[in-house]
Design a protein around this motif. Structure first.
Motif: not given
Length: 509
Positions: A320-338
């Motif tokens: 649905q999105a036109d643009v993505i912002v990825l990273g704020p508070g993302l972490g580096q665990n398995a959820w973040a990697e997915q």
């Protein structure tokens, strides 16, 4: 007619480019070098009279180069106006024998009126109530040593105001790096070409009030010198964000998806989402952990918030999105990697920030995506993240931020923001500097707000290059508006939410 030297030019130069401008003006346009030196001296003297009107005694510290020549001109003007002048030269008993060209001519003019001078001795008295630094200028390459170092340290230890001529002595005009020791000026007046290093890195703590005078060099001189570094201004903001048409609707301004807010870090994604809606995105969706949904809706109901547990759950939102912002508070665990893997699998304009960059660096993922896809990205590292992306130390990054941002762009593609004092943006062929902002921004969440602004501008159909440089400018100017109203200490990232629209809409100058 008075000259407003506080307005800095948009084009920025290296020290060598400025020397080329100087030679071009002299050799091809017939402007005598001594005339340029006299104009420089008159400009410094005019600012001195305006900004330090009660001063009657001035100490000049001069070297033997053209920077010293500028100082000789100012000293002559001061003496002619009845000031008590103390002239201190850095060198030995053969100081005058080493003078050449315009500096020698300025020295001879000064000596005809005021033949008294002293050679610098460590610990000697600086009699003037105002100190003028005309010691080294832009010609310095290695670290400051000997008498120059001693003079700079003594000058900095005094409680007297200091004016630096062209560049604070000891400061690299190309990088802003302190070369061992540098003058901490209260005011610096730069000439002909605005030296890029004075606006970023360590330099911002050494220049004081930064002024500029082009010395009436013709525009044709500047047009003869190719440049690729520019300071972002209000004109750029107005050009990239013109007034909206009356028939506009939310669909015209893009749908932005913010992905982040892992456990314990929900605030970062909330800040990015609200910053995006405040920056004009038509629709903003936040994909985050389930425990942050209620907080997001309470904080900003205009943001549509969805809980996502896996990359598969994220897929409909990505479509649905036109643009993505990825990273704020993302972490580096398995959820973040997915989340990262799912977002990278769609070829859409994207802002990569914080832990998205850290994951990309640790897994060396940038090389796995072609230049076409990376050309649509904006990456926003701070120096720590930049050091991981480039496998360099933070100190190496900060010693030459201009080189670092170009290297980052070569790795990441698209547009890259190197955050910090005098934030830089590189898009490959051109780079941009923002000299706005203030120390109050040194607080958690400011980078998340910037990523949201970048995403909002991408959603409004800006190129990554324009979205990045205008976002950095709006972010800094909004923070300056907050500082003006409440001061710097205690500023919160969320304090910018009320000033961002004012900056964008031209309601804050």
């Amino acid at each position: 007619m008075s000259v407003n030297r506080a307005v800095l030019p948009a084009t920025l130069y290296t020290a060598e480019q400025t020397r080329v401008l100087d030679r071009t003006a002299i050799n091809e346009f017939g402007i005598p070098g001594i005339r340029l030196m006299q104009r420089a001296g008159h400009a410094v003297f005019a600012e001195m009279l305006e900004r330090f009107p009660s001063v009657t005694a001035i100490t000049f510290l001069c070297g033997a180069g053209n920077n010293g020549g500028d100082g000789f001109v100012v000293a002559l003007l001061a003496k002619q106006k009845g000031f008590d002048v103390q002239l201190i030269c850095i060198g030995d008993e053969h100081f005058s024998a080493g003078l050449q060209g315009e500096a020698l001519a300025a020295w001879e003019q000064l000596q005809a009126i005021y033949p008294t001078y002293e050679l610098y001795r460590p610990g000697m008295s600086f009699r003037g109530a105002l100190l003028v630094d005309a010691m080294l200028g832009t010609g310095l390459s290695g670290h400051v040593r000997g008498a120059f170092r001693a003079a700079i340290e003594q000058l900095n230890a005094s409680s007297k105001p200091v004016i630096s001529v062209d560049t604070p002595s000891g400061l690299c005009a190309d990088t802003g790096r302190v070369l061992g020791v540098a003058v901490r000026a209260d005011m610096t007046l730069s000439f002909i070409g605005m030296k890029r290093g004075l606006l970023t890195g360590e330099a911002v703590d050494y220049c004081g009030t930064l002024l500029f005078d082009d010395l009436k060099v013709p525009d044709d001189v500047y047009e003869a010198i190719p440049v690729n570094l520019f300071r972002t201004t209000d004109d750029d903001l107005r050009e990239c964000l013109p007034p909206r048409l009356k028939a506009s609707h939310k669909g015209k301004f893009g749908h932005l998806l913010v992905i982040g807010g892992n456990r314990g870090m929900g605030g970062a994604a909330l800040l990015a989402s609200e910053a995006a809606i405040r920056s004009g995105a038509g629709l903003v969706t936040l994909a985050t952990r389930a425990e942050h949904v209620v907080a997001s809706l309470s904080r900003c109901p205009e943001v549509m918030v969805k809980s996502v547990d896996s990359g598969a759950h994220l897929q409909p939102l990505l479509e649905q999105a036109d643009v993505i912002v990825l990273g704020p508070g993302l972490g580096q665990n398995a959820w973040a990697e997915q989340m990262l893997a799912a977002a990278l699998a769609v070829d859409k304009p994207m802002v990569l920030d914080a832990d998205a960059l850290n994951l990309m660096a640790s897994k060396q993922l940038f090389t796995q995506y072609d230049r076409h896809q990376r050309a649509r990205w904006i990456c926003t590292p701070h120096p720590g993240e930049a050091s991981r992306l480039l496998d360099m130390t933070v100190l190496e990054i900060e010693h030459d931020r201009f080189s670092a941002v170009e290297k980052l762009q070569a790795v990441c593609g698209g547009a890259v923001v190197l955050k910090g004092a005098g934030s830089l943006v590189s898009a490959g062929d051109a780079s941009y500097l923002c000299n706005g902002g203030n120390p109050g921004m040194s607080v958690g969440g400011m980078g998340d707000v910037l990523s949201g602004i970048c995403g909002a501008f991408l959603a409004q159909k800006m190129t990554p290059e324009n979205a990045a440089r205008i976002a950095v400018y709006v972010h800094a100017k909004a923070a300056d508006a907050v500082a003006q109203s409440q001061g710097e200490v205690g500023m919160l990232a969320s304090d910018l939410f009320l000033t961002i629209p004012k900056v964008i809409n031209g309601k804050y100058e």
